[in-house]
Design an enzyme around this catalytic site. Structure first.
Site, PDB file in Angstrom:
ATOM      1  N   ASP A 126      -8.061  -2.685  20.261  1.00  0.00           N
ATOM      2  CA  ASP A 126      -9.501  -2.421  20.274  1.00  0.00           C
ATOM      3  C   ASP A 126      -9.762  -1.272  21.238  1.00  0.00           C
ATOM      4  O   ASP A 126      -9.375  -1.352  22.405  1.00  0.00           O
ATOM      5  CB  ASP A 126     -10.263  -3.662  20.736  1.00  0.00           C
ATOM      6  CG  ASP A 126      -9.988  -4.874  19.849  1.00  0.00           C
ATOM      7  OD1 ASP A 126      -9.522  -4.671  18.713  1.00  0.00           O
ATOM      8  OD2 ASP A 126     -10.233  -6.005  20.292  1.00  0.00           O
ATOM      9  N   ASP A 158     -16.185 -14.506  11.326  1.00  0.00           N
ATOM     10  CA  ASP A 158     -16.165 -14.642  12.789  1.00  0.00           C
ATOM     11  C   ASP A 158     -16.908 -15.915  13.171  1.00  0.00           C
ATOM     12  O   ASP A 158     -18.044 -16.122  12.734  1.00  0.00           O
ATOM     13  CB  ASP A 158     -16.860 -13.445  13.456  1.00  0.00           C
ATOM     14  CG  ASP A 158     -16.121 -12.137  13.217  1.00  0.00           C
ATOM     15  OD1 ASP A 158     -15.013 -12.174  12.649  1.00  0.00           O
ATOM     16  OD2 ASP A 158     -16.656 -11.081  13.596  1.00  0.00           O
TER      17      ASP A 158
END
Length: 245
Positions: free
Chosen positions: A135, A10
Site C-alpha cells: 500500500d 470489506d
C-alpha cells in the site's frame, strides 16, 4: 493470463463497508449481510472475491472470522477463488485460512515486519497461495491499516518479496483509494515492470475507462469496491468491457 475484475467485500463490525482512504468512520457504504453481498457478486459473474477484515487490519483482532468462514465455504461450493487479508499476523493465522479453503492469503503489515513469514508460508503452501499487499502513499509504503509510513518504495519491497517467495502482489495507491476520482496508472506500471510475478491493482477506480487503463499497465487484475457499491458501473459491464478491450 486474463485480466480479472475482482469485487471487494470489506468487513467491519460484521457489516460489509466501503471506507474513504481507509479511515474508520468514513463509510460511504454499510450493508448488514456480507455473505449475501458475496453471493450477489458470484451470481453476477465474479470468478474471484477479495475479502478484507478491516477490524483485523486496524485493530489486529479478526472479529469477522465466522462470516469469512461462511463466505469461503460458499465460494468453494461455487468454484470461485477467494483471497483474504486483514489481521493475518502469524503463520498460524495464515495456515488456518488456507486450510479452510482460501485460495490466497494477503499479507500486509505482517510481511513488512517479518519478511521471513512470506518464505515460511511459500515453502509450506506454495507461492501461489501467498500475496503481499503493498500500500503506497506519496510513493512510500504504508502499514498498520495505513496509519504508519515506511521509508521503502513499492518497487524495492516488491522485488524483495518476490525473492522471498510471494506468488503475487496487491498494489494499492492510497492517494486515490476510495475517492472515485480515477486511477493513476504510473506507480502500478512501474511495479509491474519491476517484478516477474502478477500484480493486482487497487485504488481509485471510478469508471469503465479506468479498468482499461489499469489493464494496459500489465496488471493481472483489479480489485474494485466503491465504484461497484455506489453504482458507477455494474460488475457485468466491467467484465464485458475487459472482454471486449
Amino acid at each position: 493470463m486474463a485480466f480479472e475484475v475482482i469485487p471487494a467485500v470489506d468487513m467491519r463490525g460484521g457489516k460489509c463497508v466501503q471506507l474513504v482512504q481507509g479511515v474508520p468512520g468514513s463509510e460511504i457504504v454499510s450493508l448488514n449481510d456480507p455473505l449475501a453481498v458475496a453471493l450477489d457478486w458470484i451470481g453476477k459473474g465474479a470468478k474471484t472475491l477479495h475479502l478484507v477484515d478491516l477490524d483485523g487490519a486496524i485493530e489486529g483482532e479478526r472479529k469477522n472470522a465466522p462470516i469469512i468462514e461462511k463466505i469461503v465455504q460458499a465460494c468453494r461450493e461455487k468454484g470461485v477463488s477467494i483471497q483474504v487479508g486483514g489481521g493475518i499476523r502469524s503463520f498460524e493465522d495464515a495456515a488456518s485460512l488456507l486450510e479452510l479453503g482460501v485460495s490466497r492469503i494477503i499479507l500486509g503489515t505482517a510481511a513488512l515486519q517479518n519478511p521471513e513469514l512470506v518464505k515460511q508460508l511459500s515453502d509450506a503452501f506454495g507461492s501461489s497461495c501467498v500475496n503481499v499487499a503493498l500500500d503506497a502513499k506519496n510513493g512510500k509504503i504504508s502499514i498498520k491499516g495505513w496509519t504508519e509510513e515506511c521509508a521503502q518504495t513499492p518497487v524495492e519491497m516488491g522485488r524483495e518479496f518476490e525473492e522471498l517467495g510471494a506468488g503475487s502482489l496487491l498494489f494499492t495507491n492510497i492517494d486515490t483509494e476510495g475517492l472515485m476520482q480515477g486511477v493513476n496508472p504510473g506507480p502500478t506500471r512501474e511495479l509491474v515492470e519491476s517484478v516477474s510475478i502478477p500484480v493486482i491493482a487497487s485504488g481509485g477506480v471510478s469508471s469503465l475507462e479506468d479498468l482499461k487503463v489499469l489493464k494496459q499497465t500489465g496488471a493481472s487484475g483489479v480489485v474494485v469496491g466503491s465504484a461497484l457499491y455506489t453504482g458507477r458501473f455494474t460488475l457485468e459491464a466491467a467484465i464485458e468491457t475487459i472482454r471486449n478491450d
